[in-house]
Motif scaffolding. Structure first.
Motif, mmCIF file in Angstrom:
data_model
loop_
_atom_site.group_PDB
_atom_site.id
_atom_site.type_symbol
_atom_site.label_atom_id
_atom_site.label_comp_id
_atom_site.label_asym_id
_atom_site.label_seq_id
_atom_site.Cartn_x
_atom_site.Cartn_y
_atom_site.Cartn_z
ATOM 1 N N ILE A 100 0.842 -1.207 0.000
ATOM 2 C CA ILE A 100 0.000 0.000 0.000
ATOM 3 C C ILE A 100 0.875 1.254 0.000
ATOM 4 C CG2 ILE A 100 -1.679 1.318 1.341
ATOM 5 C CD1 ILE A 100 -2.761 -1.393 2.370
ATOM 6 N N VAL A 101 1.919 1.258 0.838
ATOM 7 C CA VAL A 101 2.802 2.428 0.909
ATOM 8 C C VAL A 101 3.495 2.668 -0.432
ATOM 9 C CG1 VAL A 101 4.878 3.382 1.984
ATOM 10 C CG2 VAL A 101 3.180 2.210 3.392
ATOM 11 N N TYR A 102 4.057 1.600 -1.027
ATOM 12 C CA TYR A 102 4.748 1.762 -2.310
ATOM 13 C C TYR A 102 3.783 2.190 -3.410
ATOM 14 C CZ TYR A 102 8.994 -0.250 -0.341
ATOM 15 O OH TYR A 102 10.121 -0.470 0.402
ATOM 16 N N TRP A 103 2.554 1.683 -3.365
ATOM 17 C CA TRP A 103 1.540 2.079 -4.352
ATOM 18 C C TRP A 103 1.242 3.574 -4.230
ATOM 19 C CZ3 TRP A 103 -0.965 1.625 -8.619
ATOM 20 C CH2 TRP A 103 -2.231 2.179 -8.776
ATOM 21 N N GLU A 104 1.061 4.040 -2.995
ATOM 22 C CA GLU A 104 0.756 5.455 -2.803
ATOM 23 C C GLU A 104 1.937 6.357 -3.171
ATOM 24 O OE1 GLU A 104 -0.736 6.022 1.142
ATOM 25 O OE2 GLU A 104 -2.565 4.872 0.779
ATOM 26 N N ARG A 105 3.153 5.783 -3.128
ATOM 27 C CA ARG A 105 4.333 6.557 -3.529
ATOM 28 C C ARG A 105 4.629 6.427 -5.015
ATOM 29 N NH1 ARG A 105 8.890 6.413 1.206
ATOM 30 N NH2 ARG A 105 9.704 8.071 -0.093
ATOM 31 N N GLY A 106 3.775 5.702 -5.766
ATOM 32 C CA GLY A 106 3.901 5.641 -7.211
ATOM 33 C C GLY A 106 4.719 4.492 -7.753
ATOM 34 N N ASN A 107 5.135 3.550 -6.898
ATOM 35 C CA ASN A 107 5.939 2.413 -7.370
ATOM 36 C C ASN A 107 5.032 1.189 -7.494
ATOM 37 O OD1 ASN A 107 7.827 0.392 -7.856
ATOM 38 N ND2 ASN A 107 9.358 1.345 -6.526
ATOM 39 N N ALA A 108 4.296 1.098 -8.625
ATOM 40 C CA ALA A 108 3.309 0.034 -8.805
ATOM 41 C C ALA A 108 3.961 -1.343 -8.895
ATOM 42 C CB ALA A 108 2.483 0.300 -10.066
ATOM 43 N N GLU A 109 5.121 -1.425 -9.544
ATOM 44 C CA GLU A 109 5.785 -2.726 -9.717
ATOM 45 C C GLU A 109 6.184 -3.328 -8.373
ATOM 46 O OE1 GLU A 109 9.685 -4.640 -11.998
ATOM 47 O OE2 GLU A 109 9.087 -2.572 -12.375
ATOM 48 N N LEU A 110 6.800 -2.501 -7.519
ATOM 49 C CA LEU A 110 7.215 -2.987 -6.201
ATOM 50 C C LEU A 110 5.995 -3.299 -5.333
ATOM 51 C CD1 LEU A 110 9.593 -3.649 -4.428
ATOM 52 C CD2 LEU A 110 9.739 -1.257 -3.742
ATOM 53 N N ALA A 111 4.939 -2.490 -5.470
ATOM 54 C CA ALA A 111 3.713 -2.732 -4.706
ATOM 55 C C ALA A 111 3.104 -4.082 -5.076
ATOM 56 C CB ALA A 111 2.701 -1.616 -4.964
ATOM 57 N N LEU A 112 3.020 -4.376 -6.382
ATOM 58 C CA LEU A 112 2.441 -5.647 -6.828
ATOM 59 C C LEU A 112 3.271 -6.823 -6.336
ATOM 60 C CD1 LEU A 112 0.236 -7.039 -8.458
ATOM 61 C CD2 LEU A 112 1.676 -6.801 -10.492
ATOM 62 N N ASN A 113 4.584 -6.661 -6.314
ATOM 63 C CA ASN A 113 5.469 -7.709 -5.812
ATOM 64 C C ASN A 113 5.163 -8.027 -4.350
ATOM 65 O OD1 ASN A 113 8.292 -8.273 -4.312
ATOM 66 N ND2 ASN A 113 8.330 -9.187 -6.335
ATOM 67 N N LYS A 114 4.957 -6.999 -3.538
ATOM 68 C CA LYS A 114 4.633 -7.202 -2.114
ATOM 69 C C LYS A 114 3.262 -7.852 -1.960
ATOM 70 C CE LYS A 114 8.433 -5.233 -0.719
ATOM 71 N NZ LYS A 114 9.529 -6.040 -0.134
ATOM 72 N N TYR A 115 2.265 -7.402 -2.753
ATOM 73 C CA TYR A 115 0.921 -7.977 -2.677
ATOM 74 C C TYR A 115 0.945 -9.467 -3.003
ATOM 75 C CZ TYR A 115 -1.046 -3.220 -2.603
ATOM 76 O OH TYR A 115 -1.377 -1.945 -2.270
ATOM 77 N N LEU A 116 1.687 -9.837 -4.051
ATOM 78 C CA LEU A 116 1.728 -11.246 -4.456
ATOM 79 C C LEU A 116 2.371 -12.109 -3.376
ATOM 80 C CD1 LEU A 116 2.713 -10.816 -8.220
ATOM 81 C CD2 LEU A 116 0.517 -11.586 -7.323
#
Length: 692
Positions: free
Chosen positions: A145-161
C-alpha cells in the motif's frame, strides 16, 4: 458472537477475562468504535491489576487499533510507545512483530511513509524468526500500500503477491479479499479493465452475502474510478453516490471524503463546475481535519484543474504550491510532476512565459522528455515573431503612405500580402515535406524490421524441417532393426516348435527377442520424451533431491544386466549428496549413461558412478573401462544431425538418440553433459547439476 463472549466473561477468572475483553473489543471495532475502546480500556485496567506484561501489551495494541480507526493518532502513539517499553523488557519476538506492524500502520495513516516502511520491515524480521505468517503477510500488504501510494506500482504488486501466497497457505480469506482489492487498483492503473471488473464482481458478491458495507463501499468507489477512466461518467457518478451512501452509513469519514472527491471530479468532467467545487471543498475539509496528506494531494490537484479550467486563476497557485510541498515532503514524485505541469499551465494562462518555462525545467527533472513543451514554445515563438514582423510592415507602410501615391500604396499592400501568403504556403510545404519524410523513414524502418523477422523465421523453419527429417530418418532406420529381429526370431521359434522342438535353440531365440524388445522399448521411451520436450509438453518440476538414493535405486535396475556380462557395477556417491533439478529427467540421463556403459564395456570390466561438489555444482560421473570413443566421434555424440551410433561389445545395437536426450535434459536443468575418452581406454561421461 459478542453476546457469547459476554456470557463467557461473567464465568471466568481475571486472567481469562482479559482475553475475553480483548476479543469483545476486537469484535466491536468494526461496528462501534466507542464500545471497542471501552472494552479495551477495561482489559488494560485488569491487566494492570494482575501485572501480566503480555496481557498489558495486547490490551494496549487493541486500544491502539481502535484509536487508529478513529483517527485519534495522539492516543495511538501513546499506547504504542507504552507497549514497546514492555515488549523490549520481555524480548518476545512474536509480540515485537505485532507491535512494529502496528507502528507501520500508524505511520502510514499519518502519511509518514519512510517511518512506515522502516517499521514494517522491522516487523518482518521478527516474524521470519518466529514464522508468524499472519503478521508477515499483513506487513507485506502494508508495504504494498505504501509503495503504491508513492507511485511504485511494480514494487507494490510484488509485495501484494508475496502476501497473497502466504494468505493462501494460512487460509486467511479476509486478508485475501483486501489483497485482491489492492491488486485490482494496480490492474486499473495498467488499463486491464476486464480483469479489474472480474475481481470486483467476485468480491462484491462475497461482501453482499456477508453484509460487509465497508467493503461494498470500497468496491463501488473503485468501480466508479474505472468507469471515469473509460469516460462513462453516468455510470461513474452512480457508483460514486452508492459508495458515499454506504460510507455514511458505516461512519467512515475518510471514505466519505474519498467518495466526495470522486463525485466532484466526475461533475468537473461533465462541465458542472459549481457542483464539482461543492463536493471537492467538502472532501478537502474532511481530509484536512483527518490530516490525511495523501488524500489532500488528490483534492488539491482536482480543485486546481477546476479553477484553471473555469478561469478562476487567483486560487490556482496556492492549491498547486501546497500540493507540490506535500508531494516533496512525502516523496511522491509522480504527483509532484502532475502539479508542476499544472503550475506551468497556470503561468501560461497568465501570459508569464518565463516562469512557465522555468517550471517546465523543473518538470523535466521528473520526466524523460519535454518534446511537447518545446513544440508549444516554438509555435508560440513563431506566432510572436510573425505578429511582430507583420506589425513592423504595417508601420512601415503607414510611414511612407504620405509619400506614395494611392497606386504605389496598393502595390505595396499587394506585395506584402503576397509575401505573407508565400511565407504561409512555404511554411506549410516545409512542414508537409518533413512529415512525409519522417513517415517514409518510419515505414522503411518497419519494413526492414519485418524483413529481418521473416528471415529469422525462415532460418528457424529450415532448422526445424531439417530436425524433423532427421528425426523421422532415425525412427525409420532404428525401429526397423529390432522389429526385424523380433519378427525373424519369432518365426524361427514357430518353425522349431513345428519340427525339431530343440528347447535350447528356442531359449536362445527367445533371449534374442527379449534383447531386441528391451532395445526397442528404450528407443521408444527416449523418442517419446524427446518429442514431448520439443513440443513443450514435458513438465519441468525442479526440486531438491537425494542424489545418492537416486543412484542406488538406478543401479538395482542394471544389476542383472551387469552380472550377465560379468561387469563390476558400483557407486562411490556419498550418502547425503544432494542436487537440484527435475528428478525424472536426471533419472532418465542416469539410466541412458549406465545402459551405454554396460553396452560398450567388455566382460569383467568396471563401471563406477561418482560425484564431486564444486562451487555450487555437483558433477555426476559415469566411468567405464570399455572400448572408448575417438576424438572425431566424440564431437558427434550429442548432435541430432550426426546420428552417431555403434555396436556394443556383445553386438548390442542402439540409435545414439539417448545421448541427445541426455544433452537436452542436462541443459534444461541448468547444467551440461560432456565426455572424456580415449579409444580402448574407456570413457567417462560427466553431468553438471545445481546443488540448490
Amino acid at each position: 458472537m459478542i453476546d457469547q463472549l459476554k456470557d463467557q466473561l461473567s464465568n471466568s477468572s481475571d486472567i481469562e477475562k482479559i482475553d475475553f475483553l480483548i476479543d469483545i473489543a476486537y469484535q466491536y471495532s468494526s461496528v462501534n468504535l466507542d464500545s471497542s475502546i471501552c472494552y479495551a480500556k477495561r482489559a488494560l485496567e485488569l491487566a494492570k491489576i494482575v501485572n501480566d506484561n503480555t496481557k498489558l501489551i495486547n490490551s494496549r495494541l487493541t486500544l491502539a487499533d481502535s484509536y487508529c480507526k478513529k483517527d485519534d493518532f495522539s492516543n495511538v502513539y501513546n499506547h504504542l510507545i507504552e507497549a514497546e517499553k514492555l515488549a523490549q523488557q520481555t524480548q518476545d519476538s512474536i509480540l515485537l512483530g505485532k507491535l512494529y506492524y502496528r507502528f507501520g500502520i500508524f505511520y502510514h495513516r499519518s502519511s509518514k511513509y519512510d517511518e512506515s516502511i522502516q517499521f514494517f520491515n522491522q516487523s518482518i524480521q521478527y516474524c521470519k524468526n518466529k514464522k508468524n505468517q499472519r503478521i508477515l503477510a499483513s506487513c507485506l500488504n502494508g508495504l504494498g500500500i505504501v509503495y503504491w501510494e508513492r507511485g511504485n506500482a511494480e514494487l507494490a504488486l510484488n509485495k501484494y503477491l508475496g502476501a497473497f501466497q502466504i494468505s493462501e497457505e494460512i487460509d486467511d480469506t479476509s486478508l485475501q479479499k483486501a489483497l485482491m482489492l489492492n491488486m485490482a487498483l494496480i490492474f486499473t492503473d495498467k488499463k486491464q479493465n476486464k480483469k479489474v471488473f472480474e475481481v470486483y464482481d467476485e468480491l462484491l458478491k462475497i461482501a453482499i452475502e456477508d453484509n460487509d458495507k465497508q467493503t461494498q463501499a470500497v468496491i463501488y468507489n473503485n468501480m466508479a474510478t474505472v468507469y471515469q477512466y473509460e469516460k462513462s461518467y453516468d455510470k461513474a457518478l452512480g457508483f460514486s453516490k452508492k459508495s458515499l451512501t454506504l460510507y455514511t452509513e458505516v461512519g467512515d469519514e475518510s471514505g466519505i471524503a474519498l467518495a466526495m472527491n470522486n463525485i466532484g471530479e466526475n461533475y468537473f468532467k461533465t462541465g458542472k463546475i459549481s457542483e464539482a467545487i461543492f463536493y471537492l471543498d467538502n472532501s478537502l475539509a474532511i481530509n484536512r481535519n483527518l490530516k490525511l496528506d495523501t488524500e489532500i494531494i488528490y483534492n488539491l490537484e482536482v480543485l486546481a484543474k477546476v479553477y484553471l479550467f473555469s478561469g478562476r486563476l487567483r486560487k490556482v497557485e496556492d492549491l498547486v504550491n501546497e500540493g507540490i510541498e506535500i508531494c516533496r515532503r512525502l516523496k511522491i514524485k509522480n504527483k509532484e510532476r502532475d502539479f508542476l505541469e499544472l503550475k506551468a499551465e497556470y503561468y501560461y494562462s497568465l501570459g508569464n512565459y518565463k516562469k512557465a518555462y522555468k517550471t517546465h525545467e523543473v518538470y523535466d527533472q521528473l520526466k524523460d522528455s519535454l518534446i511537447e513543451v518545446v513544440k508549444a514554445d516554438k509555435i508560440a515563438h513563431l506566432q510572436t515573431q510573425f505578429e511582430t514582423e507583420k506589425k513592423e510592415k504595417e508601420n512601415e507602410i503607414l510611414r511612407v503612405s504620405n509619400e506614395l501615391t494611392q497606386e504605389k500604396l496598393d502595390k505595396e499592400r499587394a506585395l506584402t500580402n503576397s509575401l505573407i501568403v508565400f511565407f504561409v504556403i512555404t511554411t506549410a510545404l516545409l512542414i508537409l515535406v518533413c512529415f512525409l519524410y519522417k513517415s517514409k523513414t518510419k515505414i522503411n524502418d518497419r519494413i526492414k524490421k519485418i524483413n529481418g523477422m521473416l528471415e529469422e523465421y525462415n532460418q528457424e523453419l529450415k532448422i526445424s524441417n531439417a530436425t524433423k527429417d532427421r528425426f523421422f530418418s532415425i525412427i525409420a532406420h532404428d525401429l526397423r532393426s529390432p522389429f526385424n529381429s523380433i519378427l525373424g526370431f519369432s518365426e524361427l521359434i514357430k518353425e522349431e516348435l513345428k519340427k525339431g522342438k530343440d528347447l535350447d535353440l528356442i531359449e536362445e531365440f527367445n533371449a534374442n527377442i527379449n534383447e531386441s524388445s528391451n532395445c526397442l522399448f528404450t528407443l521408444l521411451e527416449n523418442l517419446l520424451q524427446w518429442a514431448k520436450s520439443q513440443r513443450g509438453e514435458l513438465e519441468f518440476n525442479p526440486v531438491q533431491f537425494d542424489l545418492y538414493q537416486l543412484v542406488e535405486s538406478t543401479l538395482i535396475i542394471f544389476k542383472l544386466k551387469a552380472a550377465s556380462k560379468s561387469i563390476c557395477l558400483s557407486s562411490n556417491v556419498k550418502p547425503g549428496t544432494e542436487a537440484f533439478g527435475d528428478i525424472n529427467m536426471v533419472s532418465t540421463i542416469l539410466r541412458n549413461l549406465i545402459g551405454n556403459a554396460l553396452k560398450f564395456t567388455e566382460s569383467k570390466g568396471k563401471i563406477i558412478i561418482s560425484a564431486d561438489i564444486i562451487k555450487g555444482f555437483v558433477f555426476l560421473k559415469v566411468k567405464d573401462s570399455g572400448i572408448g570413443i575417438s576424438k572425431e566421434n566424440q564431437e558427434k555424440l550429442f548432435k541430432l544431425h550426426c546420428n552417431y551410433t555403434t555396436v556394443g561389445t556383445a553386438d548390442e545395437t542402439g540409435s545414439g538418440f539417448g545421448l541427445i536426450l541426455c544433452k537436452e535434459f542436462a541443459e534444461k536443468n541448468g547444467g551440461d553433459i560432456w565426455v572424456e575418452s580415449e579409444e580402448n581406454k574407456g570413457s567417462e561421461f560427466i553431468i553438471s547439476l545445481k546443488t540448490a
